[in-house]
Scaffold this motif. Structure first.
Motif, PDB file in Angstrom:
ATOM      1  N   GLN A 141      11.329  77.594  36.640  1.00 38.13           N
ATOM      2  CA  GLN A 141      12.086  78.456  37.421  1.00 38.13           C
ATOM      3  C   GLN A 141      13.352  77.991  38.532  1.00 38.13           C
ATOM      4  OE1 GLN A 141       8.489  79.790  39.497  1.00 38.13           O
ATOM      5  NE2 GLN A 141       8.108  81.574  37.975  1.00 38.13           N
ATOM      6  N   ALA A 142      13.160  77.069  38.834  1.00 36.72           N
ATOM      7  CA  ALA A 142      14.397  76.227  39.733  1.00 36.72           C
ATOM      8  C   ALA A 142      15.034  75.729  38.959  1.00 36.72           C
ATOM      9  CB  ALA A 142      13.913  75.033  40.757  1.00 36.72           C
ATOM     10  N   LEU A 182      13.030  73.028  46.391  1.00 34.68           N
ATOM     11  CA  LEU A 182      13.273  73.832  44.991  1.00 34.68           C
ATOM     12  C   LEU A 182      12.143  74.905  44.881  1.00 34.68           C
ATOM     13  CD1 LEU A 182      14.796  71.171  42.778  1.00 34.68           C
ATOM     14  CD2 LEU A 182      15.907  72.921  44.129  1.00 34.68           C
ATOM     15  N   ALA A 216       7.455  76.527  39.258  1.00 35.92           N
ATOM     16  CA  ALA A 216       8.585  76.701  39.928  1.00 35.92           C
ATOM     17  C   ALA A 216       9.655  75.364  39.590  1.00 35.92           C
ATOM     18  CB  ALA A 216       8.339  76.622  41.489  1.00 35.92           C
ATOM     19  N   GLU A 250      16.075  76.973  35.694  1.00 37.38           N
ATOM     20  CA  GLU A 250      16.878  78.163  35.152  1.00 37.38           C
ATOM     21  C   GLU A 250      17.902  78.485  36.307  1.00 37.38           C
ATOM     22  OE1 GLU A 250      13.508  80.499  34.337  1.00 37.38           O
ATOM     23  OE2 GLU A 250      13.672  80.041  32.321  1.00 37.38           O
ATOM     24  N   GLN A 251      17.394  78.828  37.721  1.00 43.48           N
ATOM     25  CA  GLN A 251      18.327  78.993  38.698  1.00 43.48           C
ATOM     26  C   GLN A 251      19.336  78.187  38.911  1.00 43.48           C
ATOM     27  OE1 GLN A 251      16.290  79.219  42.319  1.00 43.48           O
ATOM     28  NE2 GLN A 251      17.718  80.447  43.435  1.00 43.48           N
ATOM     29  N   TRP A 300      23.339  79.010  37.698  1.00 44.32           N
ATOM     30  CA  TRP A 300      24.709  78.909  38.892  1.00 44.32           C
ATOM     31  C   TRP A 300      25.612  77.847  38.421  1.00 44.32           C
ATOM     32  CZ3 TRP A 300      25.430  74.149  41.439  1.00 44.32           C
ATOM     33  CH2 TRP A 300      26.239  74.028  42.472  1.00 44.32           C
ATOM     34  N   ASP A 319      11.303  77.033  46.847  1.00 47.47           N
ATOM     35  CA  ASP A 319      11.628  78.209  47.800  1.00 47.47           C
ATOM     36  C   ASP A 319      12.785  78.756  46.960  1.00 47.47           C
ATOM     37  OD1 ASP A 319      12.595  80.133  49.438  1.00 47.47           O
ATOM     38  OD2 ASP A 319      12.138  79.032  51.133  1.00 47.47           O
ATOM     39  N   SER A 320      12.807  79.808  46.139  1.00 44.83           N
ATOM     40  CA  SER A 320      14.175  80.546  45.658  1.00 44.83           C
ATOM     41  C   SER A 320      15.094  80.726  46.237  1.00 44.83           C
ATOM     42  CB  SER A 320      13.523  81.529  44.586  1.00 44.83           C
ATOM     43  OG  SER A 320      13.179  82.363  45.181  1.00 44.83           O
ATOM     44  N   THR A 323      16.767  77.637  47.705  1.00 40.19           N
ATOM     45  CA  THR A 323      17.592  76.946  46.753  1.00 40.19           C
ATOM     46  C   THR A 323      18.949  77.876  46.453  1.00 40.19           C
ATOM     47  OG1 THR A 323      15.476  76.234  45.551  1.00 40.19           O
ATOM     48  CG2 THR A 323      17.882  76.580  44.232  1.00 40.19           C
ATOM     49  N   GLN A 324      18.878  79.356  46.689  1.00 43.50           N
ATOM     50  CA  GLN A 324      19.917  80.277  46.378  1.00 43.50           C
ATOM     51  C   GLN A 324      21.031  79.888  47.547  1.00 43.50           C
ATOM     52  OE1 GLN A 324      20.628  81.863  43.848  1.00 43.50           O
ATOM     53  NE2 GLN A 324      22.732  82.557  44.508  1.00 43.50           N
TER      54      GLN A 324
END
Length: 278
Positions: free
Chosen positions: A121-122, A71, A117, A124-125, A129, A73-74, A77-78
């Motif tokens: 950040q993860a 997680l 991260a 929120e990502q 989604w 690594d954006s 993760t995407q």
């Protein structure tokens, strides 16, 4: 007689089991919640970064679907999120987290990057989604016949303290709590439930590892099963921010009512890092 019986059985509606995805679901509270949902008959998928833990789940619980993803690594993760976009699910739990004891160790670049991260950040990502996916599914009547669509995140009681001298960990969890509250308001028109969990100390392997194998000295510590029961009750009761155990909830509530200079002095004298640590 046979034809009537056949017609009767065909009229019985059949529903697929509800599907749960747990990010950070290969250990600790995340895994415990995944196993609890699995016992309730849910279809369960978990995401983690440790292949050793994933292999262990695959061996002991072959019906649970596992995904390996870093997680931090954006891009990775995407890619995972895009692959999950074609899968129907009713609940997402974000239980991934990273912690460094800033009272003992001076925060270095690697630990800072990791906590930011994973804790923010993860999160929120994933929440962005998941909310879009659940909004699409909210238009389907099939989803409404099963469990209510829901987004859950695991924060920390540290994030409930209004304390300017707080650690990066506490501040990232506070941001998670605020973000979850915003998502709850935004998704209410879609009848999508959003809950944030802010627990005290839970006796997980990760906490024991941070305390030389024994975390029993931590104040008001609870076992994992008790934590699962509290989380599930909070989801059932649709509590926006569930703080437990009760004793810790009362303590933090009382501390937050103190004048800020007094609270700052109490917590800073308690948590200030001595010089010379690295």
């Amino acid at each position: 007689m046979n034809s009537k019986m056949k017609d009767f059985t065909q009229s019985i509606p059949t529903h697929k089991p509800s599907h749960l995805i747990v990010f950070g679901g290969t250990s600790g509270l995340g895994l415990a919640l995944a196993l609890h949902h699995h016992q309730l008959g849910w279809q369960v998928s978990v995401v983690g970064h440790s292949m050793e833990k994933i292999d262990n789940i695959n061996s002991q619980h072959p019906n649970i679907v596992t995904y390996c993803c870093d997680l931090m690594d954006s891009v990775q993760t995407q890619s995972l999120l895009e692959s999950l976009s074609d899968i129907s699910f009713q609940r997402v739990i974000y239980s991934a987290g990273s912690y460094t004891n800033e009272r003992v160790y001076r925060l270095n670049q690697a630990d800072s990057d990791k906590m930011l991260a994973i804790n923010l950040q993860a999160f929120e990502q994933v929440f962005r989604w998941a909310s879009e996916q659940l909004k699409r599914q909210s238009y389907s009547s099939d989803c409404k016949e099963n469990n209510r669509l829901s987004l859950i995140c695991i924060a920390s009681i540290a994030g409930t303290m209004q304390y300017p001298y707080a650690s990066l960990y506490a501040k990232s969890k506070r941001a998670m709590i605020a973000a979850a509250s915003a998502y709850r308001a935004a998704l209410a028109p879609y009848d999508i439930q959003v809950n944030c969990i802010a627990s005290g100390y839970i006796d997980t392997q990760a906490l024991r590892d941070l305390n030389d194998g024994d975390a029993s000295h931590k104040p008001f510590i609870i076992n994992t099963q008790t934590a699962v029961e509290n989380v599930m009750q909070a989801i059932d009761d649709d509590i926006e921010l569930a703080i437990f155990p009760r004793s810790m909830r009362y303590i933090t509530r009382a501390l937050n009512h103190l004048p800020k200079p007094v609270l700052n002095w109490i917590l800073r004298s308690r948590l200030d890092k001595p010089t010379g640590y690295s």
